[in-house]
Design a protein around this motif. Sequence first.
Motif, PDB file in Angstrom:
ATOM      1  N   GLY A 112       2.258   1.128   1.310  1.00  0.00           N
ATOM      2  CA  GLY A 112       1.950  -0.339   0.845  1.00  0.00           C
ATOM      3  C   GLY A 112       2.615  -0.595  -0.431  1.00  0.00           C
ATOM      4  N   VAL A 113       2.618  -0.346  -1.095  1.00  0.00           N
ATOM      5  CA  VAL A 113       3.780  -1.075  -2.647  1.00  0.00           C
ATOM      6  C   VAL A 113       4.943  -1.476  -2.054  1.00  0.00           C
ATOM      7  CG1 VAL A 113       4.604  -0.574  -4.383  1.00  0.00           C
ATOM      8  CG2 VAL A 113       2.761   0.325  -4.419  1.00  0.00           C
ATOM      9  N   LEU A 114       5.715  -0.419  -0.535  1.00  0.00           N
ATOM     10  CA  LEU A 114       6.920  -1.191  -0.087  1.00  0.00           C
ATOM     11  C   LEU A 114       6.783  -2.545   0.234  1.00  0.00           C
ATOM     12  CD1 LEU A 114       8.737   1.921   0.787  1.00  0.00           C
ATOM     13  CD2 LEU A 114       9.420   0.318  -0.610  1.00  0.00           C
ATOM     14  N   MET A 115       5.205  -2.369   1.406  1.00  0.00           N
ATOM     15  CA  MET A 115       5.357  -3.115   1.903  1.00  0.00           C
ATOM     16  C   MET A 115       5.129  -4.961   1.371  1.00  0.00           C
ATOM     17  SD  MET A 115       3.123  -2.118   5.161  1.00  0.00           S
ATOM     18  CE  MET A 115       2.508  -3.499   6.015  1.00  0.00           C
ATOM     19  N   LEU A 116       4.022  -4.769   0.004  1.00  0.00           N
ATOM     20  CA  LEU A 116       3.940  -5.313  -0.550  1.00  0.00           C
ATOM     21  C   LEU A 116       5.120  -6.481  -1.738  1.00  0.00           C
ATOM     22  CD1 LEU A 116       1.369  -7.288  -1.525  1.00  0.00           C
ATOM     23  CD2 LEU A 116       1.637  -5.509  -3.870  1.00  0.00           C
ATOM     24  N   VAL A 117       5.788  -5.500  -1.757  1.00  0.00           N
ATOM     25  CA  VAL A 117       7.611  -5.878  -2.553  1.00  0.00           C
ATOM     26  C   VAL A 117       8.440  -6.623  -1.242  1.00  0.00           C
ATOM     27  CG1 VAL A 117       9.361  -5.542  -3.891  1.00  0.00           C
ATOM     28  CG2 VAL A 117       6.951  -4.487  -4.423  1.00  0.00           C
ATOM     29  N   SER A 118       8.276  -5.947  -0.956  1.00  0.00           N
ATOM     30  CA  SER A 118       8.914  -6.457   0.632  1.00  0.00           C
ATOM     31  C   SER A 118       8.554  -7.713   1.031  1.00  0.00           C
ATOM     32  CB  SER A 118       9.100  -5.469   1.519  1.00  0.00           C
ATOM     33  OG  SER A 118      10.379  -6.021   2.671  1.00  0.00           O
ATOM     34  N   GLY A 119       7.107  -8.136   1.225  1.00  0.00           N
ATOM     35  CA  GLY A 119       6.260  -8.826   1.818  1.00  0.00           C
ATOM     36  C   GLY A 119       6.886 -10.830   0.538  1.00  0.00           C
ATOM     37  N   VAL A 120       6.998 -10.197  -0.850  1.00  0.00           N
ATOM     38  CA  VAL A 120       6.820 -11.206  -1.729  1.00  0.00           C
ATOM     39  C   VAL A 120       8.462 -11.718  -1.384  1.00  0.00           C
ATOM     40  CG1 VAL A 120       7.261 -11.745  -4.327  1.00  0.00           C
ATOM     41  CG2 VAL A 120       5.005 -10.540  -3.237  1.00  0.00           C
ATOM     42  N   LEU A 121       9.578 -10.741  -1.688  1.00  0.00           N
ATOM     43  CA  LEU A 121      11.053 -10.926  -1.507  1.00  0.00           C
ATOM     44  C   LEU A 121      10.932 -11.609   0.042  1.00  0.00           C
ATOM     45  CD1 LEU A 121      12.666  -7.364  -2.773  1.00  0.00           C
ATOM     46  CD2 LEU A 121      12.566  -9.673  -3.997  1.00  0.00           C
ATOM     47  N   GLY A 122      10.702 -11.341   0.794  1.00  0.00           N
ATOM     48  CA  GLY A 122      10.657 -12.042   2.115  1.00  0.00           C
ATOM     49  C   GLY A 122       9.944 -13.589   2.335  1.00  0.00           C
ATOM     50  N   VAL A 123       8.621 -13.674   1.187  1.00  0.00           N
ATOM     51  CA  VAL A 123       8.385 -15.104   1.122  1.00  0.00           C
ATOM     52  C   VAL A 123      10.130 -16.240   0.299  1.00  0.00           C
ATOM     53  CG1 VAL A 123       6.795 -15.914  -0.240  1.00  0.00           C
ATOM     54  CG2 VAL A 123       6.431 -14.242   1.713  1.00  0.00           C
ATOM     55  N   LEU A 124      10.395 -15.005  -0.570  1.00  0.00           N
ATOM     56  CA  LEU A 124      11.452 -16.270  -1.285  1.00  0.00           C
ATOM     57  C   LEU A 124      12.365 -16.212  -0.918  1.00  0.00           C
ATOM     58  CD1 LEU A 124      11.134 -13.720  -4.496  1.00  0.00           C
ATOM     59  CD2 LEU A 124      10.519 -16.500  -4.208  1.00  0.00           C
ATOM     60  N   GLU A 125      12.928 -14.997   0.025  1.00  0.00           N
ATOM     61  CA  GLU A 125      14.245 -15.341   1.322  1.00  0.00           C
ATOM     62  C   GLU A 125      14.091 -16.957   2.188  1.00  0.00           C
ATOM     63  OE1 GLU A 125      16.045 -11.097   2.486  1.00  0.00           O
ATOM     64  OE2 GLU A 125      14.558 -11.533   3.669  1.00  0.00           O
TER      65      GLU A 125
ATOM     66  N   GLY B 157      -0.189  -2.714  10.118  1.00  0.00           N
ATOM     67  CA  GLY B 157       1.664  -2.064   9.121  1.00  0.00           C
ATOM     68  C   GLY B 157       2.707  -2.015   9.849  1.00  0.00           C
ATOM     69  N   ILE B 158       1.880  -1.269  11.522  1.00  0.00           N
ATOM     70  CA  ILE B 158       2.934  -0.518  12.304  1.00  0.00           C
ATOM     71  C   ILE B 158       3.441  -1.606  12.996  1.00  0.00           C
ATOM     72  CG2 ILE B 158       3.452   0.903  14.230  1.00  0.00           C
ATOM     73  CD1 ILE B 158       1.077   3.204  12.760  1.00  0.00           C
ATOM     74  N   VAL B 159       2.697  -2.180  14.142  1.00  0.00           N
ATOM     75  CA  VAL B 159       3.587  -3.693  14.236  1.00  0.00           C
ATOM     76  C   VAL B 159       4.367  -4.579  13.534  1.00  0.00           C
ATOM     77  CG1 VAL B 159       2.114  -4.601  15.657  1.00  0.00           C
ATOM     78  CG2 VAL B 159       1.411  -2.963  16.149  1.00  0.00           C
ATOM     79  N   LEU B 160       3.628  -5.000  12.426  1.00  0.00           N
ATOM     80  CA  LEU B 160       4.230  -5.923  11.491  1.00  0.00           C
ATOM     81  C   LEU B 160       5.471  -5.290  10.749  1.00  0.00           C
ATOM     82  CD1 LEU B 160       1.168  -7.563   9.661  1.00  0.00           C
ATOM     83  CD2 LEU B 160       3.111  -8.700  11.344  1.00  0.00           C
ATOM     84  N   VAL B 161       5.794  -3.449  10.464  1.00  0.00           N
ATOM     85  CA  VAL B 161       7.214  -3.361  10.145  1.00  0.00           C
ATOM     86  C   VAL B 161       8.256  -3.074  11.123  1.00  0.00           C
ATOM     87  CG1 VAL B 161       7.817  -1.570   8.553  1.00  0.00           C
ATOM     88  CG2 VAL B 161       6.459  -2.457   7.729  1.00  0.00           C
ATOM     89  N   SER B 162       7.031  -2.684  11.804  1.00  0.00           N
ATOM     90  CA  SER B 162       8.531  -2.809  13.588  1.00  0.00           C
ATOM     91  C   SER B 162       8.986  -4.602  13.660  1.00  0.00           C
ATOM     92  CB  SER B 162       7.687  -2.475  14.779  1.00  0.00           C
ATOM     93  OG  SER B 162       6.764  -1.510  15.218  1.00  0.00           O
TER      94      SER B 162
ATOM     95  N   VAL C 174      19.045  -2.004   3.804  1.00  0.00           N
ATOM     96  CA  VAL C 174      18.194  -1.799   3.558  1.00  0.00           C
ATOM     97  C   VAL C 174      16.969  -1.947   2.985  1.00  0.00           C
ATOM     98  CG1 VAL C 174      17.099  -2.039   0.719  1.00  0.00           C
ATOM     99  CG2 VAL C 174      19.747  -1.305   0.863  1.00  0.00           C
ATOM    100  N   GLY C 175      16.168  -2.788   4.163  1.00  0.00           N
ATOM    101  CA  GLY C 175      15.582  -3.377   4.711  1.00  0.00           C
ATOM    102  C   GLY C 175      15.054  -2.361   5.900  1.00  0.00           C
ATOM    103  N   ILE C 176      15.468  -2.293   6.723  1.00  0.00           N
ATOM    104  CA  ILE C 176      15.751  -1.291   7.516  1.00  0.00           C
ATOM    105  C   ILE C 176      15.456  -0.133   7.538  1.00  0.00           C
ATOM    106  CG2 ILE C 176      16.991  -0.850  10.428  1.00  0.00           C
ATOM    107  CD1 ILE C 176      18.686  -2.886  10.201  1.00  0.00           C
ATOM    108  N   ALA C 177      16.347   0.328   6.625  1.00  0.00           N
ATOM    109  CA  ALA C 177      15.873   2.146   6.285  1.00  0.00           C
ATOM    110  C   ALA C 177      13.997   1.812   6.146  1.00  0.00           C
ATOM    111  CB  ALA C 177      16.750   1.989   5.708  1.00  0.00           C
ATOM    112  N   LEU C 178      13.971   0.957   4.531  1.00  0.00           N
ATOM    113  CA  LEU C 178      12.703   1.450   3.830  1.00  0.00           C
ATOM    114  C   LEU C 178      12.161   1.259   5.025  1.00  0.00           C
ATOM    115  CD1 LEU C 178      13.332  -0.182   0.980  1.00  0.00           C
ATOM    116  CD2 LEU C 178      12.992   1.313   1.285  1.00  0.00           C
ATOM    117  N   GLY C 179      12.125   0.090   6.161  1.00  0.00           N
ATOM    118  CA  GLY C 179      11.093  -0.762   7.937  1.00  0.00           C
ATOM    119  C   GLY C 179      11.321   1.258   7.655  1.00  0.00           C
TER     120      GLY C 179
END
Length: 150
Positions: free
Chosen positions: A32-45, A105-110, A129-134
């Motif tokens: 959950g923390v990874l998804m939250l942080v990764s989502g914020v970084l995705g927004v910045l990207e 989460g499973i669908v979106l992270v896929s 890194v994103g693939i491994a965390l996903g």
Amino acid sequence: MSQAAPHAAGPKSSRAHGPDNVWASSGTLFAGVLMLVSGVLGVLEGIAGIANDQAYVLTGNLAGDTYVYKFDTTAWGWIHLVLGIVVAATGFGLLKGARWARMAGIVLVSLYVIAHFMWLPYQPIWALVGIALGVFVIWSLCTDRERYIP
């Protein structure tokens, strides 16, 4: 006079304290923390890709027209922005314990893993890194069923 122990609630509770489930439960919180942080970084990207077409360029030999998934960086920016917002919201829902967040989460992270695979030529290290965390997030959401089974 045979009485059952008051703490023995059946096979479901004994499984809940096994070593595999402890890792999965801890992994779900971390997911959950990874998804939250990764989502914020995705927004910045995404914002960087939308604001500046030269923010990301293809690396190596793929700079020509040979890369199949070569989109305009503005298009990639919108993809990352939308996915980032939805992944961050789902990560927040997962941290709040929402039932819908696990499957979403499973669908979106896929989808996020697929997007990172297609993003490899633009940012190879971050994409890996994103693939491994996903993959870790998907594993943890698929293995921690105790919390979500009624």
